[in-house]
Design an enzyme around this catalytic site. Sequence first.
Site, PDB file in Angstrom:
ATOM      1  N   GLU A   1       0.809  -1.233   0.000  1.00 18.99           N
ATOM      2  CA  GLU A   1       0.000   0.000   0.000  1.00 18.99           C
ATOM      3  C   GLU A   1       0.835   1.273   0.000  1.00 18.99           C
ATOM      4  O   GLU A   1       0.447   2.260   0.624  1.00 18.99           O
ATOM      5  CB  GLU A   1      -1.002  -0.001   1.171  1.00 18.99           C
ATOM      6  CG  GLU A   1      -2.237  -0.821   0.864  1.00 18.99           C
ATOM      7  CD  GLU A   1      -3.468  -0.467   1.702  1.00 18.99           C
ATOM      8  OE1 GLU A   1      -3.526   0.610   2.295  1.00 18.99           O
ATOM      9  OE2 GLU A   1      -4.395  -1.309   1.733  1.00 18.99           O
TER      10      GLU A   1
ATOM     11  N   HIS B   1      -2.369  -0.935   9.826  1.00 20.62           N
ATOM     12  CA  HIS B   1      -1.954  -2.331  10.063  1.00 20.62           C
ATOM     13  C   HIS B   1      -0.761  -2.328  11.018  1.00 20.62           C
ATOM     14  O   HIS B   1      -0.050  -1.321  11.108  1.00 20.62           O
ATOM     15  CB  HIS B   1      -1.514  -2.994   8.751  1.00 20.62           C
ATOM     16  CG  HIS B   1      -2.644  -3.343   7.836  1.00 20.62           C
ATOM     17  ND1 HIS B   1      -2.917  -4.623   7.462  1.00 20.62           N
ATOM     18  CD2 HIS B   1      -3.576  -2.570   7.222  1.00 20.62           C
ATOM     19  CE1 HIS B   1      -3.958  -4.628   6.645  1.00 20.62           C
ATOM     20  NE2 HIS B   1      -4.380  -3.396   6.477  1.00 20.62           N
TER      21      HIS B   1
END
Lengths: 407, 407
Positions: free
Chosen positions: A49, A272
């Site tokens: 990402e 995350h």
Amino acid sequence: MKPNFSLRLRVFNLNCWDIPYVSKHRADRIERLGDFLNTENFDLALLEEVWSEQDFQYLRQKLAVIYPAAHYFKSGIIGSGLCVFSKHPIQEICQHIYTLNGYPYMIHHGDWFCGKAVGLLVLHLSGVVLNAYVTHLHAEYNRQKDIYLTHRVAQAWELAQFIHHTSKKADVVLLCGDLNMHPGDLGCCLLKEYTGLHDAYLKTQDFNGPEEGYTMIKQNCYVSQQDLGPFPFGIRIDYVLYKAVSGFYISCKTLKTTTGHHPHNDTPLSDHEALMATLCVRHGPPEQDPSPPHGPAETSSLIRVLREAWMELGLGIARARWWTAFASYVTGLGLLFLVLLCVLATGEGAREVAILLWSPSVGLVLGAGAVSLFHMQEAKSLGRVQAELQHVLGKAKEAQDCTQSLS
Amino acid sequence: MKPNFSLRLRVFNLNCWDIPYVSKHRADRIERLGDFLNTENFDLALLEEVWSEQDFQYLRQKLAVIYPAAHYFKSGIIGSGLCVFSKHPIQEICQHIYTLNGYPYMIHHGDWFCGKAVGLLVLHLSGVVLNAYVTHLHAEYNRQKDIYLTHRVAQAWELAQFIHHTSKKADVVLLCGDLNMHPGDLGCCLLKEYTGLHDAYLKTQDFNGPEEGYTMIKQNCYVSQQDLGPFPFGIRIDYVLYKAVSGFYISCKTLKTTTGHHPHNDTPLSDHEALMATLCVRHGPPEQDPSPPHGPAETSSLIRVLREAWMELGLGIARARWWTAFASYVTGLGLLFLVLLCVLATGEGAREVAILLWSPSVGLVLGAGAVSLFHMQEAKSLGRVQAELQHVLGKAKEAQDCTQSLS
């Protein structure tokens, strides 16, 4: 190579949540990530990402001394978001873009535009050939009604196939990434059963992190309750997986996962959690390997998971065919309606209405035609995966029958 | 394996020109192809342009006794057209779909809809691991002004990468297919230089077929002068390429190419000529191999061809970026025009004209938007290939410098 040879490998993995205009405190988090990677001095940092190539270039510059080798895996319209920083020279680079990755008309989910992929780096470390893979699979937006399940299973299979076919001469295989699958999910089982990869969290001798190894937790200020769905405490969807192949043995000495905060202060690096693994590679003749890849028990659980995946793909194919047929009917009806509008437009009565309706009707015909073509391609791609699974299933059954007749 | 071990491999390759509703005498040609393959009893028959899965099923049934293993490589909307029939069991199957394959708006050329791919079969023949690849690259419609050149070079690179990374443990590598490239073309040189594959036509001890090994010739009644372009006598675009890897030596005993007629009567099997090669694999320690893969001369010619491909991709990226910018401007102008039409439609003067122009303007905005996104993805994919080439180029230069400093 000495007989008492041992290689220590420190690996970092993080889904960086680096989405321009969307992610909070992006610049600050990327800057702190760079500082952290420089301080920690890992062998390999694998990131997901990173959807801004500028941010990758910023990191590349910042990390150039400690991590002289770096690569960004370009893909799709936006980019795969995958990149890697390595302390050691990268010998070879390759990537595979998943054939199926959601639907272009699900613009609000955006996965289709990213071109989700798996990247491969080949490194030679003290004579050991290391194949390191980094990947990010399609997100799960609604676990109860997951319309992307089949695509994720197909991606897991393509990932497993890519690893299987490209790692045949590797001594050590490492896969890091955000699989967007829980440990017991079908795609995750398929990947692990087919490749023989071990889960660092389950195998490590020393784990330090949130309970159950969660990699998205409620303590992280960027995580909403909606992100966690029916799992209020957390989910484990980011992984470090590994295996040693020929004459080597690999173990995970420590696995550390951040706990919703930056390791050095209070604000997390991403939504995350980061995974930090210390792996140890040493010589181990095949007979010393505690887990042979495909014994009778493994073969039977491989067969079970292959069957399950085959059935899931069958359901996906049926759905894709239904959408193809439905969109084709709509296209046909739209064309008939356009003919009717032409007739009406030539008369005087409903001329203005006909002209007004012309534009949305043309849009409908073109849109439905594109949807029909898209789902036709989806059915073809799912059929391809199903045929490959069928072939492996046949071979696994042959092997099982052979073992049974010998015993 | 005995020291005087030798394996004879008879291979058939044909671009079948099996396009429903388009190709002449389709059913008859496919029937005769089946008869011919059954009579000849090859080890492996690799076919391209079988764009009817019904025809594949028909052949599968017809060839089931002589060729019990068969596979069709599903891909894209229409299908890759690739399939294979094997006398020996297929151990493993894999495929890679090329990231770039023409333009969806070039509907009359149709390549984009096929999902051109490379298929891989792993076979174990008397202890020899054979990786057999079959492929079909984007067609060349106008050699003088070839708008698909960059895509074909990118496909050749992806093909070379796929072979390189998946064949590391193979003893013998075989690639058959319609590359749509002449022997000296950039993509063809890139493929051969990077993989070290040998051209059966150039290496065989016994060639039997049209002059220069042409695989599309004027004598074939299905070939028009337009197909051959500036080469009135013929072109060579179909290939049998091979190499042996570890401790094996491979040679091409005979290569036979049809000469515009069916081998047993007067009507050809396709508009392309069929290639029939007899290969011989035997033990040969690396030092006996007459052509080491990457000596100093090979490295320098690899560097030359990598540089040339890198530059071609650079031109492609510039073109893709130009089209992205152009299509984005058109989208922007179209949106402005739509606003203007809305204003006009509220008044009385040009209301009907505004309503009439609304429909094509919406189409223009959507179409230009889609074209812009497509070329954005094209630029990203070409950039990815260029980055991979750059990396290999760097490694090749390092190797060259190392050799020079040693000598």
